[in-house]
Design an enzyme around this catalytic site. Structure first.
Site, PDB file in Angstrom:
ATOM      1  N   GLU A  48      42.703  61.503  14.939  1.00 21.23           N
ATOM      2  CA  GLU A  48      41.808  61.868  16.027  1.00 21.23           C
ATOM      3  C   GLU A  48      41.803  63.383  16.149  1.00 21.23           C
ATOM      4  O   GLU A  48      42.819  64.039  15.953  1.00 21.23           O
ATOM      5  CB  GLU A  48      42.280  61.231  17.335  1.00 21.23           C
ATOM      6  CG  GLU A  48      41.222  61.212  18.415  1.00 21.23           C
ATOM      7  CD  GLU A  48      41.376  60.022  19.349  1.00 21.23           C
ATOM      8  OE1 GLU A  48      42.373  59.281  19.221  1.00 21.23           O
ATOM      9  OE2 GLU A  48      40.487  59.827  20.197  1.00 21.23           O
ATOM     10  N   GLY A  49      40.636  63.947  16.461  1.00 24.22           N
ATOM     11  CA  GLY A  49      40.555  65.393  16.592  1.00 24.22           C
ATOM     12  C   GLY A  49      39.345  65.784  17.401  1.00 24.22           C
ATOM     13  O   GLY A  49      38.629  64.928  17.921  1.00 24.22           O
ATOM     14  N   TYR A  51      36.600  66.879  16.457  1.00 19.84           N
ATOM     15  CA  TYR A  51      35.327  66.508  15.843  1.00 19.84           C
ATOM     16  C   TYR A  51      34.971  65.046  16.088  1.00 19.84           C
ATOM     17  O   TYR A  51      33.823  64.645  15.960  1.00 19.84           O
ATOM     18  CB  TYR A  51      35.408  66.745  14.334  1.00 19.84           C
ATOM     19  CG  TYR A  51      36.528  65.969  13.686  1.00 19.84           C
ATOM     20  CD1 TYR A  51      36.335  64.660  13.271  1.00 19.84           C
ATOM     21  CD2 TYR A  51      37.785  66.528  13.524  1.00 19.84           C
ATOM     22  CE1 TYR A  51      37.361  63.929  12.712  1.00 19.84           C
ATOM     23  CE2 TYR A  51      38.812  65.806  12.962  1.00 19.84           C
ATOM     24  CZ  TYR A  51      38.604  64.510  12.557  1.00 19.84           C
ATOM     25  OH  TYR A  51      39.617  63.786  12.007  1.00 19.84           O
ATOM     26  N   GLY A  52      35.961  64.215  16.381  1.00 15.31           N
ATOM     27  CA  GLY A  52      35.723  62.773  16.440  1.00 15.31           C
ATOM     28  C   GLY A  52      36.952  62.047  15.962  1.00 15.31           C
ATOM     29  O   GLY A  52      38.070  62.527  16.157  1.00 15.31           O
ATOM     30  N   VAL A  54      38.889  59.185  12.943  1.00 11.94           N
ATOM     31  CA  VAL A  54      38.897  58.513  11.650  1.00 11.94           C
ATOM     32  C   VAL A  54      39.502  57.124  11.849  1.00 11.94           C
ATOM     33  O   VAL A  54      40.587  56.991  12.413  1.00 11.94           O
ATOM     34  CB  VAL A  54      39.723  59.292  10.598  1.00 11.94           C
ATOM     35  CG1 VAL A  54      39.727  58.548   9.271  1.00 11.94           C
ATOM     36  CG2 VAL A  54      39.158  60.696  10.414  1.00 11.94           C
ATOM     37  N   LYS A  69      34.922  58.040   8.945  1.00 12.71           N
ATOM     38  CA  LYS A  69      35.021  59.235   9.772  1.00 12.71           C
ATOM     39  C   LYS A  69      33.813  59.264  10.698  1.00 12.71           C
ATOM     40  O   LYS A  69      32.676  59.227  10.236  1.00 12.71           O
ATOM     41  CB  LYS A  69      35.070  60.491   8.903  1.00 12.71           C
ATOM     42  CG  LYS A  69      35.068  61.779   9.702  1.00 12.71           C
ATOM     43  CD  LYS A  69      35.307  62.986   8.827  1.00 12.71           C
ATOM     44  CE  LYS A  69      36.747  63.071   8.374  1.00 12.71           C
ATOM     45  NZ  LYS A  69      37.071  64.404   7.822  1.00 12.71           N
ATOM     46  N   ASP A 163      39.456  75.091   2.383  1.00 20.09           N
ATOM     47  CA  ASP A 163      40.476  74.610   3.326  1.00 20.09           C
ATOM     48  C   ASP A 163      41.460  73.694   2.618  1.00 20.09           C
ATOM     49  O   ASP A 163      41.851  72.656   3.144  1.00 20.09           O
ATOM     50  CB  ASP A 163      39.809  73.881   4.491  1.00 20.09           C
ATOM     51  CG  ASP A 163      40.770  73.661   5.653  1.00 20.09           C
ATOM     52  OD1 ASP A 163      41.704  74.473   5.814  1.00 20.09           O
ATOM     53  OD2 ASP A 163      40.605  72.670   6.381  1.00 20.09           O
TER      54      ASP A 163
END
Lengths: 329, 315
Positions: A48-49, A51-52, A54, A69, A163
């Protein structure tokens, strides 16, 4: 007019519904948006982050494990965000055994873009932390060869990852297969999330990025690969071991403060370089990266080269003597 | 992650060798399927409606880089090939034009004003104002039809590669040639018949056509360079060159309102291929070459471009 417009768009939805065989963006009108629309059954939340989220899922057709995702869309006044379109479009062009495969794309209006990827058992970060780093030289060499193969493929298509770090290197356990993932997806929507993990991500950042140069290129990925290489050998992040207030200090402490002779153009790039001048003599890679054969150390030193223009390329790395050892093939 | 969509072969000499064939190999994935042109030929209505939507996209894009309208029209054609439907309703075609334009702008990271788009689309029309959600929904439909493969390989992608083959040393001359070819590529895309050719073929033909107009004395060298390229099929380039020639001549004549038949040989490229064959058979044939130069009609392509002779470089 509204009804007419709605009918017209609805007719396209109906057309799309007939393309049940199509693996991309299959949709059925009237069906609840979400997992069912993507032909997956959600098992649990894997990550979880900002952005949304997974999800770990089952593909309802094949029964295989997949990762979905779910990216939250913002700035909807401009329609589907450009960054998502660009990233997905690029992923659709990458076909390589060592790059994670994007199986399906769908979007629920006003809310999410759902990306379904093949699932792998764990990432390299988990591998190092939980299972002890790959102690045997064969595994390190095999992993490095696969990572470099994927990076060389991307660079040949003018694609940068930017990244690379152990958590973006996925591993299939039984096959010892490596796949690169997270090609910058949702970065624009995850700034806050990234900041909270700044120390983590910046351990793998090339010096030219840390200097805020805007003219970086493929070489930034080779620096990151070098950091991953060292970490597989010593079992922890290289620039975490060199405990410093900022990452540039750590880099210069290890490799020596750059000069115009060692890195032409550095004084323009870093007007405040004098802060580090004469402060550090290089400790040397061999001080920290023990237990690596000489050809491996040589390759590592060419990856962790301060001057980007002298840093080895992914393609040249694959031809390095480190990989010509017949014992591991 | 980043990539240069406009110029994926930029800095050609820096790329590993395998990057070039990969672009030629995958370009067919980014154009409408072969039967797309045939389906259009069956219907005059569809041709005129496509032309209208293309015109709308061109209006939206007239102040932007030429890659933008080209990309948007590519999306349009791929979408129509997938859906097989053109709508008789003007507002539906406007929505499609806006969506393709918007998607292309996003791929190219081009900022544009949604307000300007609305004003332009409503000019002379009391019709629909599309809400953001409607455009988004249409974008989603186009994305799905194209399977989210929006990084189309366009003829612009191949221009630097072919220009490198020409070995023009003067950067200004190279730019003039590129600009001329870009104009031709954009104009050609408006006609259905060019869609039968791959982007690399269109790029090669457009460059040859531009070089014929701009650098007639260097033209045989350029032609030989293209012919020697192993990724190019010569016969297809001949066909495409002739299609481009017809399109450009039609536009030229329509502007001047001339009805006479063309003075230029229709199969000018055939003639030059024959000329090259003749040279190979008989060694150097000075007389034939000289006659070619005299007979060739030089036309300014919309600009008064003078090229210093001293800049020419023999192959």
């Amino acid at each position: 007019m509204w009804n007419e417009e709605s009918d017209w768009i609805g007719s396209f939805d109906a057309l799309l519904a007939r393309l049940a065989e199509c693996s991309m963006c299959s949709r059925r009108s009237g069906e609840r948006p979400g997992a069912a629309q993507m032909d997956v059954k959600i098992l649990d939340v894997a990550a979880e982050g900002g952005y949304g989220r997974v999800f770990r899922c089952l593909d309802v057709h094949t029964g295989a494990l997949v990762a979905m995702k779910q990216i939250t869309m913002v700035r909807l006044s401009q329609g589907i965000p450009a960054q998502i379109i660009r990233e997905v479009s690029l992923l659709r062009e990458l076909h390589h055994a060592n790059i994670v495969k994007l199986l399906r794309v769908g979007f629920t209006e006003n809310r999410y873009v759902n990306l379904v990827f093949e699932h792998l058992d764990y990432d390299l970060h988990q591998f190092i932390v939980n299972r002890g780093y790959p102690k045997d030289a064969t595994t390190v060499k095999s992993f490095m060869f696969q990572i470099l193969s994927a990076v060389a493929y991307c660079h040949s298509r003018k694609v940068l990852h930017r990244d690379l770090k152990p958590s973006n290197v996925l591993i299939n356990h039984s096959k010892r297969l490596i796949k690169l993932a997270d090609f910058g997806l949702a970065r624009e929507f995850a700034d806050d999330f990234l900041y909270t993990e700044k120390l983590g991500t910046s351990w793998y950042r090339a010096p030219e990025i840390l200097c805020h140069s805007r003219q970086y290129s493929t070489q930034v990925d080779l620096w990151s690969v070098g950091c991953i290489f060292a970490e597989m050998v010593i079992g922890q992040p290289l620039f975490q071991v060199i405990n410093c207030r900022d990452e540039l200090e750590g880099i210069f402490k290890l490799l020596g403060t750059p000069t115009e002779e060692t890195w032409p153009g550095i004084t323009k790039l870093m007007p405040n370089l004098h802060i580090y001048c004469s402060k550090f003599d290089p400790l040397g890679l061999e001080t920290f990266v023990t237990d690596l054969e000489p050809s491996g150390l040589n390759l590592l030193s060419m990856m962790l080269c301060l001057d980007p223009s002298k840093r080895i390329s992914a393609e040249a790395s694959l031809k390095h003597a480190y990989f010509t050892d017949v014992n591991w093939i | 992650m980043d990539f240069d969509l406009e110029n994926p072969l930029g800095n050609f000499h820096d790329l590993p060798c395998d990057a070039v064939p990969s672009l030629f190999l995958i370009e067919s994935d980014h154009i409408p399927p072969p039967n797309y042109c045939q389906s259009f030929k069956a219907s005059d209505f569809d041709i005129s409606v496509r032309r209208d939507v293309v015109s709308l996209i061109s209006q939206l894009s007239c102040t932007f880089d030429p890659v933008l309208p080209y990309l948007a029209i590519n999306y349009l054609d791929r979408f129509l090939a997938h859906q097989g439907i053109l709508q008789p309703k003007p507002w539906a075609n406007k929505l499609l034009a806006i969506s393709c334009f918007s998607l292309a702008a996003k791929m190219l990271k081009t900022e544009y004003s949604a307000t300007d788009v609305q004003v332009l689309m409503n000019h002379g029309d009391g019709g629909a104002i599309f809400e953001a959600q409607t455009i988004q929904r249409m974008e989603g439909i186009v994305l799905g039809a194209l399977q989210w493969r929006m990084r189309s390989i366009t003829p612009f992608s191949f221009i630097p590669f072919f220009v490198n083959l020409f070995r023009l040393k003067d950067p200004a001359l190279r730019q003039v040639l590129k600009d001329g070819a870009s104009e031709i590529i954009l104009k050609s895309q408006r006609e259905i018949k060019v869609l039968e050719f791959k982007p690399s073929t269109v790029a090669a033909s457009a460059l040859l056509y531009a070089s014929h107009e701009l650098f007639p004395f260097q033209y045989p060298c350029f032609l030989r360079a293209i012919s020697d390229c192993s990724y190019i099929n010569k016969e297809t380039v001949v066909q495409c060159y002739n299609v481009i020639h017809d399109i450009t001549r039609e536009e030229y004549e329509s502007v001047l309102n001339i009805n006479s038949t063309s003075d230029t040989p229709v199969n000018v490229l055939d003639e030059h291929f024959l000329s090259l064959e003749s040279e190979k058979t008989n060694g150097t044939n000075v007389v034939t070459q000289e006659q070619d130069f005299k007979r060739r009609k030089t036309t300014d392509y919309g600009n008064n471009r003078t090229v210093p002779f001293s800049h020419f470089h023999q192959c």
